[in-house]
Design an enzyme around this catalytic site. Structure first.
Site, PDB file in Angstrom:
ATOM      1  N   ASP A 138     -12.344 -29.177  -6.527  1.00 17.47           N
ATOM      2  CA  ASP A 138     -13.519 -29.139  -5.507  1.00 17.47           C
ATOM      3  C   ASP A 138     -14.382 -30.012  -6.053  1.00 17.47           C
ATOM      4  OD1 ASP A 138     -14.613 -28.383  -3.008  1.00 17.47           O
ATOM      5  OD2 ASP A 138     -15.572 -26.804  -4.255  1.00 17.47           O
ATOM      6  N   LYS A 139     -15.185 -30.390  -5.028  1.00 15.68           N
ATOM      7  CA  LYS A 139     -16.275 -31.080  -5.629  1.00 15.68           C
ATOM      8  C   LYS A 139     -17.615 -30.352  -5.706  1.00 15.68           C
ATOM      9  CE  LYS A 139     -18.716 -34.173  -3.148  1.00 15.68           C
ATOM     10  NZ  LYS A 139     -20.165 -33.678  -3.173  1.00 15.68           N
TER      11      LYS A 139
END
Lengths: 1036, 368
Positions: free
Chosen positions: A389-390
């Site tokens: 995920d960022k």
């Protein structure tokens, strides 16, 4: 009784109706037919066993395992028919294994019981017959009115009836449920909020209609939530109790993930089972071939009993089967009984090292790594794809408002003020234009931020905190937001708003449905009517405020929203419809720029993973440009990388198959060719959610090929479910790569659960991800140590453990098989029963366990600085079929050397003693056994590269223990035992000089070729690991 | 596999660390054990470390092999198959007829020793194709009876099947198939230096042929009063069906060598591991001439009481005369194994040295 039993076993069908009707204070209607519903009591049972059912239930669970089942069958066969070994020889190890497992599970269950008792015994106040009664939490029934004081936890899922506030509101946190510590306001129904005393509540007649218990935390009706902290004294009616509460329903064992090692292990077990069956069948056939000749079947010294002689065809067949079973019993030790229990111990004990690791400890947040399942330790060493995920994972998730754009003009922060670009500070007149105000108004109103006050006395006595709010300076306020950018925006409004708005903004934050909110300008109050919450699919939230315009359209909105919110079924869908109806014809006011700093050492970590041969995919909901720039700044994409883009492939092209295909292929074909031509240039791929789903649907193979050739892939505009879908797709692709998903938010949960290994980041978005993960770490940078060091360690440890276990059992049982060729397949054992029993549980168990806990091929520091070493163990290389074959063959070779070496040296008729006396078969068996125990232990010593004092202790200790045990065992005429076969056999063996020479030469012969192989390989084809060992060795 | 803990491991608190408070309450201890930094020895099998070891091993094996070989060369062994040899052929033929099974048959075989057997000479009888290692056969014994437990004497264990009791339900002592099939040929060895010389009976000491612990602990006669004879102790039992003499009369010459502690019985009861085996029968008594130095070269004859039938299982019977050294009888395999190992290790060591030389002493290819 029957019903009770069925309930205990969980056979009872779920409740029939879709809704449940709860009569508040259990006042059932006096007239009309009322069918009492049965509800669970409020006892929380997370434990699996009780004292009474522990033994049967635990045994049942253990024997459901195929290996234990196999051994119990062997044991039963031994009990039923005449077999060469006594049932004790397999019963005792089985008992040992079962007991160890049962003790461990019992201990864990005891811990759970303690925790349950604490919860169930907690004192609570319940309204009974008009007054408050103190009772225990477990006594709450559905329908009871429960009083919860400030800062207490809810004992069950409650519907709020009233609070001590006049408005009937209550603020709660849901830290125990999902880790969110922000305050959530809940409102009581106006009709009940007036009932503030016990007697008034008692007189209340009300019915709560609600859904049947459902584990979804966020589909709650009204105000139910368990184990959450109340901020003020409230009264509520229990609707879901005990095991039906949200907490309990969410408290399930997670899906059973299996590691690649375990799958290999099961394959090997099946192969060994085949070997076992083959040996047994072969022996049975050969036995009957021998017996066809009368002289072997029944020489005068071995006459059969009358019973055996009277044989009819039926008995013959029975005899044949029983012979087969007897051989099965004789060779059954080839399936290592203690393998499972050793593997479990190794995983259980070994997993503590992760939590103990200081390098995985985050000082700022005081969080250490957390292991939620120890089953997957070794999988950490096998990861090929990392899906990350960022936000919150690569970045800090600490938002700071930097700039904004209002009406096309860019604004920046300058000396604590928001100024348009290009305007000098001194030229500012200090007032805001209408657009700016409208923009700020929107930012200040549209959020779900809550405040809390640091000073505890301000909340004392259940007083209304809002009455103090105006007199407060902002320093004492803390904002709590479910999303950090909300918080950043609110803080920005506070900073940049017109002078004097400080206090009013703070009041906004604690807004209340009945409050008229004085916002920004005191003469311009707003009344908040509805919040349309943010969700990941819509990607927006909105608020509806009271205004004079369009009352007629508001009525429609109100109606739709109200209907959707109170719907008992399909609420989500109906809410979506209502939201879509409201959120249309929107106008753009402006945009905000919020900065989120990258986490520490993200770039280094991604680079290390890449060097380790792990492909890193970033999956984010951001738009393409943002995602790419983040990717570049965190080192996921390089400037030198050739970046392929697959964007804007509109799904509405779907109808026209052909053009779409080409438009998808167009950007790909040349790049595909390039990929194949040029291995030097690294490729990166950017793909957005829509294109991705299209590519996956129609060109899956092509897309996968491209992806495999790209060293970095970035997926933007991804919906949470799409993330899981991508992971699933890769997981099930033909090469079956091992995937790892890492994320911090609730939207990553599906991905985390889908991947082989799911890692949660203990971030700011609650603990949803952490709760659903297999491992949880505080920062992304810890991933490199977790994979490169811990993964490497666990993998080599368990791989060797598995291989060695099979090896040592082949060594163990093959001589016994060979002996059958000399004893006319009469199933005579080579070793004494005690030796058969203790081989796996005492003589050879500890060295491998200690090895598998402490082995390190290379120093952790080297592993971390040279990620390429991770490639040495990739694709389950230590458990490849070739290595397995090598170990199995090694086992067979050693077994042959043990047996025929001893045979040649003792000979058929050579005296080994200086006094001319002869040895018998037990001495021969003991000689083989002695050689075997020593060789097998030393073989492990050859493998060991990290000799701690414990390795020394157990290795030499095991051999010593074998000698001491044998001397003791053979030194006594055992009472109550039928045969005294081993009496002084061991001492006699050791008193023979040639036996010593025999032992030494056989051990040398066994170990020498393997040692030679190791030296040659190290010299001619050293692996990366070995090169680094060498480097360290040379340094030292 | 079900996880060890259905619940997160983090919930199990192993110590009271949870009680710690402060900003670093959850900080793990910085101990060598927990950080996996225990001091450790990391040996490495490289050419340079292994080579000296290999040369040493080659030399050691050579030394051991040569000395063992010299020792073995000093031993002598003579095997004589008497199944159908000499006059024993008659007995062999006669035993083929089952009705003659109980009849005693005597015969004589002659042989010549070319060389003198120096030192202690051991007299063995050998059987071939006799499977003392069959499971049913091996199990068919009762150690509790033979260790002299009174209650077991007349209640033989069911293990002794099918030789627990005779047809009249009298318990058999010693029970079981092993005892029943006891070897019952007897031998008398005579020496005649040259034809015409006087015939000397070679004295054989028939004790000390069983393990000391077997003779004194594992096998005991049932307890008896001073007044009782051994025969009275065994009253109420019968001897195994194939036996010609009861157990208390096995040795007519030495009264103390009867019952369960009869050494021939004990030797027989130690079942051999393989179908071809030999068992010790007696040791040469070296007190009188001409046997003080062992067995002189010359002609010998053995008078055999030929009772044991072997034709039913295509067996052979042997007499073995052997001298032993400190590490046992004549066994050439052990020195050969050491010599071969020594040679192989040496060759491989040379080969490895060449590789080591050719591919760089420090394995240059390691520094890529």
């Amino acid at each position: 009784m029957l019903r009770w039993t069925r309930q205990q076993l969980g056979f009872d069908p779920p409740h029939q109706s879709d809704t449940r009707t709860v009569y508040v204070a259990n006042r059932f209607p006096q007239h009309g037919h009322y069918i009492p519903q049965r509800f669970a009591d409020n006892r929380i049972i997370s434990s699996k066993y009780t004292i009474w059912n522990f033994v049967p239930k635990n045994l049942f669970e253990q024997f459901r395992r195929i290996a234990n089942f196999y051994f119990i069958i062997i044991f039963l066969v031994q009990l039923m028919i005449d077999t060469p070994t006594s049932p004790v020889t397999s019963g005792l190890p089985l008992f040992f294994v079962i007991t160890v497992t049962a003790i461990k599970q019992g201990y864990e269950d005891w811990l759970r019981h303690n925790a349950d008792n604490e919860v169930n015994g907690a004192p609570v106040f319940v309204v009974r017959s008009g007054s408050l009664v103190q009772t225990r939490s477990k006594n709450i029934r559905v329908g009871d009115i429960v009083r919860v004081a400030k800062d207490e936890t809810f004992p069950a899922d409650l519907v709020l009836l009233s609070s001590d506030r006049s408005e009937g509101t209550c603020h709660i946190t849901t830290a125990s449920l999902d880790g969110e510590t922000n305050l959530k306001t809940h409102f009581s129904v106006a009709e009940t909020s007036v009932c503030q005393s016990g007697s008034r509540l008692e007189s209340l007649q009300a019915v709560v209609e609600c859904q049947q218990p459902d584990p979804d935390l966020y589909s709650t009706i009204g105000d139910s939530s368990l184990l959450i902290i109340a901020v003020c004294t409230t009264a509520g009616v229990a609707v879901y109790t005990g095991m039906e509460s949200k907490m309990a329903l969410n408290y399930k064992c997670k899906s059973q993930k299996r590691s690649a090692v375990e799958k290999s292990m099961n394959t090997f077990l099946i192969i060994y089972l085949c070997i076992l069956l083959f040996e047994a069948v072969l022996s049975t056939i050969l036995k009957y071939a021998w017996q066809a000749e009368n002289q072997w079947d029944e020489p005068f010294y071995n006459q059969k009993t009358e019973q055996e002689k009277n044989s009819n065809p039926f008995l013959q067949i029975l005899k044949f089967i029983s012979d087969f079973l007897a051989f099965l019993v004789l060779y059954n030790y080839i399936i290592p009984i203690s393998l499972y229990v050793t593997v479990e111990m190794q995983k259980f004990l070994g997993s503590f090292f992760i939590g103990w690791d200081l390098d995985l400890y985050h000082e700022e947040s005081d969080q250490k790594a957390q292991v939620n399942t120890s089953d997957l330790n070794e999988e950490l060493g096998q990861v090929e794809y990392v899906f990350t995920d960022k936000t919150g994972t690569l970045t800090e998730n600490e938002m700071y408002f930097r700039e904004c754009s209002i009406n096309g003009i860019k604004y920046q922060e300058l000396n604590g003020r928001l100024v348009p670009e290009g305007v000098m500070e001194d030229t500012l007149d200090g007032s805001n234009t209408g657009d700016e105000l409208l923009f700020l108004k929107a930012v200040a109103l549209c959020h779900t931020v809550q405040i809390s006050y640091d000073q505890p006395d301000s909340m004392g006595g259940g007083g209304d905190p809002f009455s103090h709010a105006n007199g407060f300076s902002s320093g004492t306020m803390e904002y709590y937001a479910s999303s950090p950018d909300e918080k950043a925006l609110v803080e920005a409004t506070k900073r940049y708003g017109p002078p004097g708005t400080l206090k009013v903004v703070s009041a906004v934050l604690g807004r209340n449905i009945d409050d008229h909110i004085p916002l920004i300008f005191p003469h311009d109050p707003y009344k908040l009517l509805h919040v349309l919450e943010f969700d990941a699919n819509r990607r927006r939230m909105s608020v509806i405020l009271d205004g004079e315009e369009h009352p007629e359209s508001y009525a429609e909105v109100e109606r739709r929203l109200g209907a959707a919110r109170t719907a008992l079924q399909h609420r989500d869908e109906r809410l979506q419809e209502a939201f879509a109806f409201i959120e249309r014809d929107l106008q753009l006011l402006g945009a905000t720029g919020v900065e989120d700093r990258l986490q520490d050492k993200v770039q280094e970590t991604i680079e290390a993973l890449r060097l380790a041969g792990i492909k890193v995919w970033v999956l984010t909901g951001d738009k393409h440009e943002t995602a790419v720039s983040v990717s570049l700044s965190c080192g996921h994409f390089h400037r030198t990388m050739n970046i392929l883009e697959l964007l804007q492939q509109r799904t509405d092209n779907e109808s026209t198959g052909r053009p779409l295909m080409s438009c998808l292929m167009d950007p790909f074909l040349p790049s595909l060719l390039r990929i194949n031509d040029d291995h030097v240039i690294q490729h990166g791929l950017v793909v957005d959610g829509a294109s991705l789903s299209l590519a996956l649907r129609q060109h899956e193979k092509l897309f996968m090929d491209v992806c495999k050739n790209c060293s970095a892939v970035l997926c933007c505009r991804m919906a949470p479910l799409q993330k899981a879908k991508v992971v699933h797709l890769f997981k099930t692709s033909p090469e079956r790569p091992i995937t790892l998903a890492i994320g911090d938010g609730a939207n990553d949960v599906s991905m985390i659960q889908e991947a082989h290994v799911g890692i949660g980041i203990m971030g700011k978005e609650g603990r949803q991800a952490v709760r659903n993960s297999d491992y949880a770490i505080a920062r992304f940078k810890f991933l490199s140590k977790l994979l490169l060091v811990h993964g490497h360690f666990y993998y080599i440890r368990i791989a060797h453990l598995v291989q060695y276990f099979f090896y040592k059992n082949v060594c163990f049982i093959t001589p016994q098989f060979l002996y059958q060729f000399f004893c006319l397949f009469s199933q005579q054992t080579l070793y004494d029963g005690a030796y058969l029993t203790l081989y796996n549980i005492f003589f050879t168990s500890l060295p491998i366990l200690v090895y598998s806990l402490f082995e390190q091929l290379v120093h952790p520091h080297v592993l971390q600085t040279k990620p390429a070493l991770y490639r040495d163990i990739s694709r389950n290389s230590l458990l490849s079929f070739r290595t397995f074959l090598y170990w199995t063959l090694l086992g067979f070779c050693h077994a042959f050397i043990f047996f025929f070496g001893s045979y040649a040296l003792i000979g058929e008729d050579t005296s080994l003693n200086g006094n001319g006396q002869m040895f018998g078969n037990w001495t021969f068996g003991t000689l083989v056994y002695t050689v075997m125990v020593i060789t097998v232990t030393l073989q492990l010593a050859l493998e060991t590269h990290y000799w701690t004092w414990m390795n020394h202790f157990v290795t030499w200790g095991s051999i010593t223990f074998y000698f001491i045990f044998s001397l003791f065992y053979g030194g006594i005429i055992w009472p109550f035992v039928q045969t005294q076969d081993m009496y002084f056999v061991f001492v006699q063996l050791l008193s023979s000089g040639s036996a010593w020479f025999t032992i030494i030469i056989i051990i040398v012969t066994c170990l020498f070729p393997d040692m030679l192989k190791k030296v040659l390989y190290r010299h001619l084809h050293p692996t990366g690991t070995q090169k680094n060992q060498r480097a360290i060795y040379d340094l030292a | 596999m079900q996880g060890l803990l259905g619940k997160p491991l983090g919930r199990v608190h192993w110590s009271n660390k949870a009680a710690k408070t402060g900003p670093l309450a959850h900080r793990p201890d910085n101990s060598a054990f927990m950080q996996q930094r225990l001091p450790a020895w990391s040996p490495m099998l490289t050419t340079s470390t292994v080579l000296p070891f290999m040369y040493c091993m080659a030399v050691l094996c050579l030394v051991v092999g040569v000395s063992l070989l010299i020792t073995v060369q000093g031993t002598q062994e003579m095997k004589l198959d008497y199944t159908e040899a000499g006059t024993c052929n008659n007995c062999f033929q006669s035993l083929k007829n089952v009705s003659n099974a109980g009849k005693s048959c005597s015969c004589r075989v002659v042989f010549t020793l070319e060389h003198e057997f120096k030192g202690d000479v051991f007299f063995y009888y050998g059987l071939q194709n006799f499977h003392q290692n069959l499971r049913k056969y091996m199990d068919s014994r009762d150690d509790a009876q033979m260790v002299g437990r009174k209650q077991n004497l007349k209640n033989p264990s069911s293990y002794c099947e099918p030789y627990i009791r005779d047809e009249k339900d009298v318990p058999i002592a010693p029970c079981g198939a092993v005892a029943n099939s006891m070897f019952n040929d007897s031998f008398a060895l005579q020496y005649q230096g040259q034809p015409g010389d006087p015939i000397n009976t070679v004295p054989l000491y028939r004790k000390g042929i069983a393990w000391y612990t077997d003779e004194n602990v594992k096998f005991r006669n049932p307890p008896k009063n001073k007044s009782q004879t051994l025969a009275q102790v065994f009253e109420g039992t019968t001897s195994p069906p194939y036996w010609q003499k009861p157990v208390y009369l096995l040795d007519p010459l030495d009264a103390t060598n009867n019952g369960f502690i009869n050494e021939d019985l004990i030797v027989w009861m130690r079942e051999a591991a393989f179908p071809n085996f030999k068992k010790l029968y007696g040791v040469l008594v070296r007190t009188q001439e001409p046997f003080t130095n062992g067995l002189p070269a010359g002609n010998y004859s053995i008078d055999i009481v030929y009772n044991f039938p072997v034709q039913y299982f295509k067996g052979r019977k042997q007499v073995v005369l052997s001298t032993v050294t400190w590490f046992g009888g004549q066994n050439r395999f052990l020195p050969i194994a050491y010599l071969v190992t020594s040679g192989l290790v040496f060759i491989i060591a040379i080969f490895l040295t060449v590789i080591w030389w050719k591919f760089g002493k420090d394995a240059k290819n390691m520094n890529e």
